[in-house]
Design a protein around this motif. Structure first.
Motif, mmCIF file in Angstrom:
data_model
loop_
_atom_site.group_PDB
_atom_site.id
_atom_site.type_symbol
_atom_site.label_atom_id
_atom_site.label_comp_id
_atom_site.label_asym_id
_atom_site.label_seq_id
_atom_site.Cartn_x
_atom_site.Cartn_y
_atom_site.Cartn_z
ATOM 1 N N LYS A 251 0.813 -1.223 0.000
ATOM 2 C CA LYS A 251 0.000 0.000 0.000
ATOM 3 C C LYS A 251 0.845 1.272 0.000
ATOM 4 O O LYS A 251 0.531 2.223 -0.713
ATOM 5 N N SER A 252 1.911 1.319 0.773
ATOM 6 C CA SER A 252 2.755 2.524 0.799
ATOM 7 C C SER A 252 3.450 2.727 -0.544
ATOM 8 O O SER A 252 3.518 3.860 -1.052
ATOM 9 N N THR A 253 3.946 1.657 -1.122
ATOM 10 C CA THR A 253 4.599 1.754 -2.422
ATOM 11 C C THR A 253 3.620 2.277 -3.467
ATOM 12 O O THR A 253 3.955 3.138 -4.282
ATOM 13 N N ARG A 254 2.409 1.782 -3.448
ATOM 14 C CA ARG A 254 1.388 2.221 -4.395
ATOM 15 C C ARG A 254 1.094 3.704 -4.206
ATOM 16 O O ARG A 254 1.008 4.465 -5.174
ATOM 17 N N ALA A 255 0.957 4.143 -2.972
ATOM 18 C CA ALA A 255 0.685 5.554 -2.694
ATOM 19 C C ALA A 255 1.838 6.433 -3.181
ATOM 20 O O ALA A 255 1.617 7.496 -3.778
ATOM 21 N N GLU A 256 3.057 5.994 -2.952
ATOM 22 C CA GLU A 256 4.221 6.754 -3.407
ATOM 23 C C GLU A 256 4.237 6.858 -4.937
ATOM 24 O O GLU A 256 4.555 7.921 -5.487
ATOM 25 N N LEU A 257 3.892 5.786 -5.628
ATOM 26 C CA LEU A 257 3.850 5.810 -7.089
ATOM 27 C C LEU A 257 2.809 6.799 -7.599
ATOM 28 O O LEU A 257 3.004 7.425 -8.649
ATOM 29 N N MET A 258 1.717 6.945 -6.880
ATOM 30 C CA MET A 258 0.678 7.886 -7.288
ATOM 31 C C MET A 258 1.193 9.322 -7.303
ATOM 32 O O MET A 258 0.698 10.153 -8.058
ATOM 33 N N LEU A 259 2.169 9.612 -6.461
ATOM 34 C CA LEU A 259 2.701 10.971 -6.354
ATOM 35 C C LEU A 259 4.090 11.113 -6.987
ATOM 36 O O LEU A 259 4.715 12.175 -6.870
ATOM 37 N N ALA A 260 4.559 10.098 -7.656
ATOM 38 C CA ALA A 260 5.926 10.099 -8.199
ATOM 39 C C ALA A 260 6.182 11.241 -9.180
ATOM 40 O O ALA A 260 7.311 11.726 -9.285
ATOM 41 N N SER A 261 5.172 11.706 -9.874
ATOM 42 C CA SER A 261 5.369 12.774 -10.858
ATOM 43 C C SER A 261 5.351 14.170 -10.239
ATOM 44 O O SER A 261 5.521 15.158 -10.942
ATOM 45 N N TYR A 262 5.157 14.248 -8.938
ATOM 46 C CA TYR A 262 5.132 15.539 -8.244
ATOM 47 C C TYR A 262 6.459 15.725 -7.502
ATOM 48 O O TYR A 262 6.670 15.127 -6.445
ATOM 49 N N PRO A 263 7.349 16.565 -8.008
ATOM 50 C CA PRO A 263 8.655 16.726 -7.360
ATOM 51 C C PRO A 263 8.592 17.428 -6.011
ATOM 52 O O PRO A 263 9.526 17.326 -5.221
ATOM 53 N N ASP A 264 7.484 18.112 -5.734
ATOM 54 C CA ASP A 264 7.391 18.896 -4.496
ATOM 55 C C ASP A 264 6.488 18.262 -3.445
ATOM 56 O O ASP A 264 6.046 18.934 -2.516
ATOM 57 N N ALA A 265 6.205 16.977 -3.568
ATOM 58 C CA ALA A 265 5.291 16.323 -2.629
ATOM 59 C C ALA A 265 5.811 16.396 -1.194
ATOM 60 O O ALA A 265 7.012 16.419 -0.949
ATOM 61 N N LEU A 266 4.862 16.445 -0.270
ATOM 62 C CA LEU A 266 5.173 16.419 1.157
ATOM 63 C C LEU A 266 4.783 15.053 1.695
ATOM 64 O O LEU A 266 3.615 14.668 1.642
ATOM 65 N N TYR A 267 5.763 14.318 2.203
ATOM 66 C CA TYR A 267 5.537 13.001 2.793
ATOM 67 C C TYR A 267 5.392 13.211 4.294
ATOM 68 O O TYR A 267 6.310 13.712 4.949
ATOM 69 N N VAL A 268 4.237 12.861 4.833
ATOM 70 C CA VAL A 268 3.988 13.027 6.265
ATOM 71 C C VAL A 268 4.068 11.656 6.924
ATOM 72 O O VAL A 268 3.223 10.790 6.701
ATOM 73 N N ALA A 269 5.110 11.486 7.719
ATOM 74 C CA ALA A 269 5.346 10.236 8.433
ATOM 75 C C ALA A 269 4.759 10.357 9.832
ATOM 76 O O ALA A 269 5.108 11.271 10.576
ATOM 77 N N THR A 270 3.866 9.459 10.170
ATOM 78 C CA THR A 270 3.209 9.506 11.476
ATOM 79 C C THR A 270 3.777 8.481 12.444
ATOM 80 O O THR A 270 3.274 8.338 13.554
ATOM 81 N N SER A 271 4.849 7.802 12.038
ATOM 82 C CA SER A 271 5.341 6.662 12.817
ATOM 83 C C SER A 271 6.131 7.026 14.053
ATOM 84 O O SER A 271 6.220 6.232 14.980
ATOM 85 N N GLY A 272 6.740 8.185 14.054
ATOM 86 C CA GLY A 272 7.597 8.524 15.185
ATOM 87 C C GLY A 272 8.825 7.637 15.202
ATOM 88 O O GLY A 272 9.097 6.895 14.263
ATOM 89 N N THR A 273 9.580 7.743 16.260
ATOM 90 C CA THR A 273 10.789 6.925 16.384
ATOM 91 C C THR A 273 10.588 5.909 17.496
ATOM 92 O O THR A 273 9.801 6.120 18.409
ATOM 93 N N ARG A 274 11.288 4.845 17.393
ATOM 94 C CA ARG A 274 11.229 3.793 18.408
ATOM 95 C C ARG A 274 12.659 3.464 18.783
ATOM 96 O O ARG A 274 13.285 2.594 18.171
ATOM 97 N N ASP A 275 13.158 4.193 19.762
ATOM 98 C CA ASP A 275 14.551 4.036 20.172
ATOM 99 C C ASP A 275 14.873 2.582 20.484
ATOM 100 O O ASP A 275 14.135 1.901 21.190
ATOM 101 N N GLY A 276 15.979 2.124 19.889
ATOM 102 C CA GLY A 276 16.448 0.779 20.168
ATOM 103 C C GLY A 276 15.805 -0.314 19.335
ATOM 104 O O GLY A 276 16.172 -1.471 19.450
ATOM 105 N N ASP A 277 14.836 0.019 18.493
ATOM 106 C CA ASP A 277 14.149 -0.985 17.680
ATOM 107 C C ASP A 277 14.792 -1.010 16.290
ATOM 108 O O ASP A 277 14.435 -0.224 15.411
ATOM 109 N N ARG A 278 15.746 -1.898 16.105
ATOM 110 C CA ARG A 278 16.516 -1.967 14.860
ATOM 111 C C ARG A 278 15.629 -2.304 13.660
ATOM 112 O O ARG A 278 15.787 -1.738 12.580
#
Length: 186
Positions: A16-43
Motif C-alpha cells: 500500500k505505501s509503495t502504491r501511494a508513493e507511485l501515485m505521487l511520483a510525478s510531483y517533485p514537491d510532494a510532502l511526505y507526512v510520516a506519522t510513525s515517530g521513532t522507536r529508540d532501540g528498535d533496529r
C-alpha cells in the motif's frame, strides 16, 4: 486532471505505501507526512523507516508529525501530501490519551480519541491539497484477543470509513495488486 483525494488501504506488507508513493511520483514537491515517530532501540523499525526514505524521491520533503489536521488545512503549502499512515497516527492519538486501558478509555479517552478522529476526517474532507492517505485495512483479520486490540481495530475501521466517505478514490492493495473500491465524486 487533478489528483483526487485518495485513501489507500491494505494489510501489513501488502504494497500500500509503495502504491501511494507511485501515485505521487510525478510531483517533485510532494510532502511526505510520516506519522510513525521513532522507536529508540528498535533496529527492525529503523530498517523499515530507512527503506521508506530510500524509496522516496530526493526532492520530496518529509514532515514527521501527527498534527495531520494542520497539514491538511495549510493553505500556504499547496504541494500534494502523502500521509503514511492513519493506523500509526491513531496509535499515537491513543497513546496521547492513554486510551489503551479500560479505565482510561471509559474515563474520557474514548471521547478524546473520537474527537481527534472526527477532526481529522473533517480536515480531510475540507483540504484543498491533493492528498493521498495510507491506512491498514483491519476488518478482514482475526478478532484481536484483547480489549485494547479490539478497541483499536474498531476505531481504525470507523476512521477509515469516514476518510473513505470524504475521498474521491479508495484503493485496496492485496499482495501488491490494486483493487478500486471507489472511483468518482464524494
Amino acid at each position: 486532471m487533478a489528483l483526487p483525494r485518495t485513501l489507500v488501504l491494505g494489510g501489513a506488507r501488502s504494497g500500500k505505501s509503495t502504491r501511494a508513493e507511485l501515485m505521487l511520483a510525478s510531483y517533485p514537491d510532494a510532502l511526505y507526512v510520516a506519522t510513525s515517530g521513532t522507536r529508540d532501540g528498535d533496529r527492525e523499525w529503523a530498517d523499515r523507516v530507512r527503506l521508506h526514505r530510500e524509496r522516496r524521491p530526493a526532492s520530496w520533503r518529509t514532515a514527521e508529525t501527527c498534527d495531520l489536521e494542520a497539514v491538511l488545512a495549510d493553505r500556504e503549502d499547496t504541494a500534494p501530501v502523502l500521509i503514511d499512515c492513519l493506523a500509526l497516527w491513531l496509535t499515537a492519538v491513543m497513546d496521547e490519551h492513554g486510551a489503551w486501558s479500560d479505565d482510561s478509555w471509559h474515563g474520557g479517552g474514548e471521547q478524546a480519541v473520537q474527537r481527534r478522529c472526527e477532526a481529522l476526517a473533517a480536515a480531510w474532507a475540507a483540504t484543498r491539497r491533493p492528498a493521498v492517505a495510507v491506512s491498514n485495512e483491519v476488518g478482514m483479520g482475526v478478532v484481536p484477543a484483547t480489549a485494547a486490540g479490539r478497541r483499536f481495530r474498531d476505531t481504525l475501521g470507523r476512521l477509515n470509513m469516514a476518510v473513505a466517505d470524504a475521498s474521491e478514490q479508495v484503493l485496496l492493495v492485496v499482495a501488491g495488486q490494486v483493487l478500486t473500491v471507489k472511483a468518482g465524486a464524494v
